[in-house]
Design a protein around this motif. Structure first.
Motif, PDB file in Angstrom:
ATOM      1  N   TYR A 175      65.983   5.174  19.156  1.00 49.56           N
ATOM      2  CA  TYR A 175      64.620   6.058  19.168  1.00 49.56           C
ATOM      3  C   TYR A 175      64.617   7.618  19.186  1.00 49.56           C
ATOM      4  N   ASN A 176      63.805   8.495  18.796  1.00 51.91           N
ATOM      5  CA  ASN A 176      64.026   9.885  19.133  1.00 51.91           C
ATOM      6  C   ASN A 176      63.318  10.081  20.495  1.00 51.91           C
ATOM      7  N   ARG A 177      64.145  10.811  21.390  1.00 49.41           N
ATOM      8  CA  ARG A 177      63.772  11.385  22.505  1.00 49.41           C
ATOM      9  C   ARG A 177      63.181  12.858  22.251  1.00 49.41           C
ATOM     10  N   PHE A 178      61.915  12.822  23.046  1.00 49.94           N
ATOM     11  CA  PHE A 178      61.310  14.280  22.840  1.00 49.94           C
ATOM     12  C   PHE A 178      61.906  15.404  23.764  1.00 49.94           C
ATOM     13  N   LYS A 179      62.146  16.377  23.069  1.00 51.77           N
ATOM     14  CA  LYS A 179      62.587  17.596  24.054  1.00 51.77           C
ATOM     15  C   LYS A 179      61.590  18.684  23.927  1.00 51.77           C
ATOM     16  N   ASN A 180      61.201  19.226  22.778  1.00 52.58           N
ATOM     17  CA  ASN A 180      60.122  19.978  22.433  1.00 52.58           C
ATOM     18  C   ASN A 180      59.683  19.694  20.672  1.00 52.58           C
ATOM     19  N   ALA A 181      58.597  20.312  20.581  1.00 55.65           N
ATOM     20  CA  ALA A 181      58.083  20.379  19.185  1.00 55.65           C
ATOM     21  C   ALA A 181      58.875  20.197  18.093  1.00 55.65           C
ATOM     22  N   ALA A 182      59.919  21.093  18.223  1.00 57.87           N
ATOM     23  CA  ALA A 182      60.836  21.467  17.196  1.00 57.87           C
ATOM     24  C   ALA A 182      62.111  20.421  17.148  1.00 57.87           C
ATOM     25  N   VAL A 183      62.664  19.815  18.450  1.00 57.51           N
ATOM     26  CA  VAL A 183      63.744  19.100  18.755  1.00 57.51           C
ATOM     27  C   VAL A 183      63.594  17.746  19.135  1.00 57.51           C
ATOM     28  N   GLN A 184      63.957  16.858  18.432  1.00 54.38           N
ATOM     29  CA  GLN A 184      64.072  15.590  18.773  1.00 54.38           C
ATOM     30  C   GLN A 184      65.385  14.840  18.952  1.00 54.38           C
ATOM     31  N   ILE A 185      65.890  14.348  19.918  1.00 48.58           N
ATOM     32  CA  ILE A 185      67.305  13.906  20.242  1.00 48.58           C
ATOM     33  C   ILE A 185      67.454  12.397  19.857  1.00 48.58           C
ATOM     34  N   LEU A 186      68.021  12.363  18.954  1.00 49.52           N
ATOM     35  CA  LEU A 186      68.343  10.590  18.628  1.00 49.52           C
ATOM     36  C   LEU A 186      69.114  10.022  19.737  1.00 49.52           C
ATOM     37  N   THR A 187      68.670   8.877  20.218  1.00 45.84           N
ATOM     38  CA  THR A 187      69.122   8.251  21.525  1.00 45.84           C
ATOM     39  C   THR A 187      69.399   6.860  21.116  1.00 45.84           C
ATOM     40  N   THR A 188      70.599   6.344  21.447  1.00 48.11           N
ATOM     41  CA  THR A 188      70.787   4.905  21.755  1.00 48.11           C
ATOM     42  C   THR A 188      71.092   4.414  22.971  1.00 48.11           C
TER      43      THR A 188
END
Length: 293
Positions: A175-188
């Protein structure tokens, strides 16, 4: 004049598109605020629950839960969390690419043997894997209609039952982990079996002496399923917030690009208009000169 008409039509079309992207950006910004509040409120609870579980279960002799049982990963389930809608940049494709890379790098043998299943949460990932004839389990796209813990828990219950019954030996979460409006961190993450190493590491960092009632074993037995449900619910909330952040950023960029295109089209229109006027004046002057001559 036909050229001028084409440019006018294109200017009108770009202006309409710009109004749509502006509206979509504002809608996503409003939804992002609510989605961000939800994930920010859940994270401290999820972190504390994981910490308590680590402190309690690491001191137990032997596993008291079927959800901590390590098995050879012959049959793998991958939970892919995407969105139901597009127009969010590379948000959905990034999750799909990460899932494909996970299968290729870690579970290629299982995939060749037909032992990799996909549980998609979100229409985009559901459609992608169904079209490519993957073994897609169920349809969970309606969870975003009413995104509550109870609705997500229904999905988690089916996953836990499948693991307990031996339908899957390992469950991975992408899934995509939320950091801020411009940044999403791909997480496994590994959802099942519950990773033992993380609990042991936390235990060394946070040695806490709890007063337990009724017993440590019974409490851990209750906390482990709850922790798994919270982990999946947190992933879905993270992805939901990330989706609106990605869409807001994407629509903002689209609005800027439309503005740049409008400037270029208006400049082209004015140049064409000047050329047409100059041509008309030249024809009038030439005609007048011919009459006088």
């Amino acid at each position: 004049m036909a050229n001028l008409k084409e440019v006018r039509i294109r200017i009108s079309s770009v202006q309409s598109t710009q109004q749509i992207t502006k509206a979509m950006k504002m809608v996503s910004a409003a939804k992002l605020k609510r989605a961000t509040n939800a994930i920010i409120q859940l994270r401290p609870y999820a972190t504390k629950l994981k910490e308590i579980l680590g402190n309690l279960s690491a001191n137990l002799e032997g596993s008291s839960s079927p959800y901590t049982e390590e098995r050879e990963p012959n049959k793998v389930l991958i939970v892919v969390v995407s969105s139901n809608r597009g127009l969010a940049g590379a948000f959905n494709m990034n999750v799909i690419k990460a899932t494909n890379n996970l299968i290729a790098e870690k579970y290629s043998e299982q995939y060749k043997n037909g032992n990799v299943s996909i549980l998609a949460i979100g229409k985009k990932s559901q459609d992608f894997y169904e079209k490519r004839n993957y073994n897609v389990i169920g349809n969970n796209n309606e969870v975003y209609t009413a995104l509550t813990f109870e609705n997500v828990t229904k999905i988690t219950d089916s996953i836990m039952a499948g693991f307990k019954n031996g339908d899957y030996d390992k469950v991975e979460l992408v899934y995509n982990r939320f950091k801020n409006a411009a940044v999403q961190i791909l997480t496994t993450e590994q959802l099942l079996p519950l990773p033992q190493n993380e609990k042991a590491e936390e235990t060394h960092q946070h040695q806490v002496d709890y007063i337990l009632e009724p017993s440590k074993e019974e409490i851990v037995k209750e906390l482990i399923p709850k922790s798994i449900k919270i982990q999946l619910f947190k992933a879905v909330l993270d992805s939901h917030a990330s989706e609106h952040g990605a869409r807001m950023t994407s629509m903002d960029k689209a609005t800027e690009n439309a503005g740049d295109l409008l400037k270029a089209l208006k400049l082209s229109y004015n140049q064409a208009r000047q050329a047409a006027i100059t041509t008309e004046l030249t024809e009038i002057v030439s005609g007048a000169a011919a009459l006088n001559g």
